[in-house]
Design a protein around this motif. Structure first.
Motif, PDB file in Angstrom:
ATOM      1  N   ASP A   1       0.855  -1.243   0.012  1.00 55.19           N
ATOM      2  CA  ASP A   1      -0.137   0.258  -0.251  1.00 55.19           C
ATOM      3  C   ASP A   1       0.767   1.449   0.005  1.00 55.19           C
ATOM      4  OD1 ASP A   1      -2.455  -1.133   0.134  1.00 55.19           O
ATOM      5  OD2 ASP A   1      -2.398  -1.058   2.067  1.00 55.19           O
TER       6      ASP A   1
ATOM      7  N   GLU B   1      -5.745  -2.670   4.131  1.00 49.23           N
ATOM      8  CA  GLU B   1      -7.206  -1.746   3.570  1.00 49.23           C
ATOM      9  C   GLU B   1      -7.977  -2.003   2.919  1.00 49.23           C
ATOM     10  OE1 GLU B   1      -6.546   1.701   4.867  1.00 49.23           O
ATOM     11  OE2 GLU B   1      -5.209   0.923   5.976  1.00 49.23           O
ATOM     12  N   LYS B   2      -8.080  -2.152   1.885  1.00 45.10           N
ATOM     13  CA  LYS B   2      -9.315  -3.118   1.089  1.00 45.10           C
ATOM     14  C   LYS B   2     -10.517  -3.576   1.530  1.00 45.10           C
ATOM     15  CE  LYS B   2      -8.061  -1.683  -3.368  1.00 45.10           C
ATOM     16  NZ  LYS B   2      -7.859  -1.711  -4.740  1.00 45.10           N
ATOM     17  N   GLU B   3      -9.069  -4.877   1.840  1.00 46.80           N
ATOM     18  CA  GLU B   3      -9.490  -6.027   2.635  1.00 46.80           C
ATOM     19  C   GLU B   3      -9.963  -6.150   4.444  1.00 46.80           C
ATOM     20  OE1 GLU B   3      -6.442  -6.160   1.382  1.00 46.80           O
ATOM     21  OE2 GLU B   3      -7.013  -7.125  -0.026  1.00 46.80           O
TER      22      GLU B   3
ATOM     23  N   LYS C   1     -11.586  -3.133   5.325  1.00 47.01           N
ATOM     24  CA  LYS C   1     -13.057  -2.053   4.982  1.00 47.01           C
ATOM     25  C   LYS C   1     -13.867  -2.785   4.602  1.00 47.01           C
ATOM     26  CE  LYS C   1     -11.208   2.698   4.159  1.00 47.01           C
ATOM     27  NZ  LYS C   1     -10.902   3.615   2.536  1.00 47.01           N
ATOM     28  N   LYS C   2     -13.880  -4.228   3.420  1.00 45.09           N
ATOM     29  CA  LYS C   2     -14.819  -4.945   3.820  1.00 45.09           C
ATOM     30  C   LYS C   2     -15.092  -5.792   4.635  1.00 45.09           C
ATOM     31  CE  LYS C   2     -15.776  -8.072  -0.439  1.00 45.09           C
ATOM     32  NZ  LYS C   2     -14.921  -9.328  -0.910  1.00 45.09           N
TER      33      LYS C   2
END
Length: 513
Positions: free
Chosen positions: A349, A437-439, A441-442
């Motif tokens: 990231d 980060e994406k995982e 938030k998901k």
């Protein structure tokens, strides 16, 4: 460049005077500048008066002492007192002593080659007297910067009188072919070499009683004696001692006659508010430039870090007399940022934000900085650290959200009802330590009603996911959710479900099942 510097010097008379004085290379040239010798305590006093009148910042970087410690220290300097700074670990005692250097004149003249920093106009050593008698106004002088006029010694049981005061040097006697009765065979210790300097002895109670006795004459009469010599040196030294109250019983004590000779005893303390503590931590934390640019730390996370220290100072598991140093917050904050940075690097990231789950990386900064009482030893340092985190999370949670254990009068609906129901349906949330980060938030968006619940409180939009995570950790701290830590992941589940899970480990934030 030279012309520009000259203009500045002419504009400021005091700077111009110093400039002209520093051109003096001999005693005769120094006399022509109308230089007047003064003691170090007079020097500190005069410079402090100027700063007070100009309302300048005197002890830069010292926070939380503005109405307590600093006025006491300033009064001691105005009174020309030696000072004892008494306080628990991590209360900026040594920092205060080092900042006193800023109150010294920028440069002072010394007789060239003198090991006792002799003032050319007021010498005290035989070397200086002999040199001035031989060369008169041609006596060479040097200029000593204020940064070189600070001497610090850590008091340890092995410190000897020879270390501090001096002793006969047989090698010097043999080399110079002098009898032991000649004072030129003396090897001076740290204190005489600190003539016209600030001399700091840290952890004074650790100094053996017989060594403390050797300081009596220096503090009271301002002179010193070595062995059997009829030697009286009118030393000018600003003494600053530091001590921890814990040391009075654990390792030693300051003998009464010595304590009586130290004119001002000043008590230090920890930051009284978390805002001050947070500012100190941000100021002192040694972060890399890349960390400051790429790791975002929400204000709530900074406050949470300070709450851990405040909880530690009140904890029944930690020795109150020992104290909890400000270094706990500083080191913890550095570890917190590094935990987020490591996660960011693993996931490639470009930037990231600190999460509450990153606080698992703060544990090593806590366990080594607290002295546990018997109950704490029984729990173990790791478990104590987790309990401190759990208590801090609970406090921070209640700043923004209603206490789940105390519903308002007449309130029919449970504000956390939707969230509870979702977990009661057998759902769970898993946070991997190194989750991108994406995982992240998901995963947190899975919780029904969580996002909507947080949004109703008008919190900063950029901190939405931070507060969503806080709700989960907060509910776990209140035992409404179960939080389990399994090596590299953290799971939130319904507490009833965890009762039937034989593989549960202790919660890293103190919520033990």
């Amino acid at each position: 460049m030279y012309f520009y510097s000259t203009i500045i010097l002419i504009k400021d008379k005091s700077i111009n005077s110093l400039y002209r004085m520093k051109q003096a290379k001999t005693l005769g040239e120094l006399k022509a500048t109308k230089y007047q010798p003064k003691s170090i305590k007079e020097e500190l006093r005069a410079n402090l008066i100027k700063k007070l009148q100009k309302k300048d910042t005197i002890f830069e970087g010292i926070l939380g002492f503005e109405d307590t410690v600093l006025p006491d220290l300033e009064r001691a300097i105005l009174s020309k007192h030696n000072v004892l700074l008494l306080g628990l670990r991590g209360q900026a005692k040594t920092r205060l002593a080092r900042l006193m250097v800023k109150l010294l004149d920028e440069y002072v003249p010394v007789v060239a080659g003198s090991e006792l920093n002799d003032d050319p106009m007021a010498p005290i050593s035989r070397f200086a007297f002999s040199l001035i008698a031989e060369k008169g106004d041609d006596t060479p002088i040097e200029w000593l910067h204020r940064e070189d006029r600070y001497v610090e010694k850590l008091a340890t049981p092995d410190v000897s009188i020879a270390d501090l005061v001096g002793d006969v040097d047989p090698i010097k006697a043999a080399t110079l072919k002098l009898p032991y009765s000649d004072e030129r065979v003396i090897h001076f210790g740290l204190i005489p070499r600190s003539h016209r300097c600030i001399f700091v002895i840290n952890e004074l109670p650790d100094l053996q009683a017989r060594i403390q006795v050797s300081l009596f004459n220096i503090l009271q009469e301002g002179d010193m004696q070595i062995r059997g010599f009829k030697l009286r040196l009118p030393l000018e030294v600003q003494f600053v001692f530091t001590a921890n109250p814990e040391d009075y019983t654990n390792r030693g004590s300051i003998i009464t006659p010595l304590k009586d000779r130290i004119e001002s005893q000043i008590l230090t303390h920890y930051p009284k508010t978390m805002e001050i503590a947070r500012t100190i931590t941000s100021q002192e934390a040694n972060l890399a430039k890349e960390q400051e640019q790429k790791i975002e730390v929400p204000d709530m996370m900074k406050m949470l870090m300070e709450r851990i220290s405040f909880q530690a100072r009140e904890s029944e598991y930690i020795d109150e007399k020992s104290g909890v140093s400000a270094r706990l917050s500083i080191s913890g904050y550095e570890n917190l940022v590094s935990t987020a940075e490591r996660r960011m690097l693993i996931n490639n990231d470009k930037k990231t934000r600190v999460r509450i789950s990153d606080f698992w990386g703060v544990v090593p900064a806590i366990t080594g900085k607290v002295e546990l009482v018997y109950e704490g030893e029984q729990e173990g340092p790791y478990n104590v650290a987790m309990k401190l985190m759990s208590a801090a999370i609970k406090d921070e949670f209640m700043v923004s959200f209603p206490n789940p254990e105390k519903l308002k009068k007449g309130q029919v609906t449970d504000p956390y009802g939707t969230i509870r129901a979702w977990f009661s349906g057998g759902n769970e949330v898993d946070f991997l330590n190194d989750m991108g980060e994406k995982e992240f938030k998901k995963e947190i968006e899975k919780v029904a009603g969580l996002k909507k619940f947080v949004e109703q409180f008008g919190l900063p939009k950029e901190d939405l996911y931070t507060y969503m995570e806080l709700v989960l950790h907060g509910l776990a701290a209140f035992n409404i959710l179960s939080k389990d830590y399994l090596e590299s992941r953290m799971s939130f589940t319904d507490p009833l479900a965890s009762m039937f899970d034989d593989d549960d480990d202790d919660d890293p934030f103190g919520n033990f099942n």
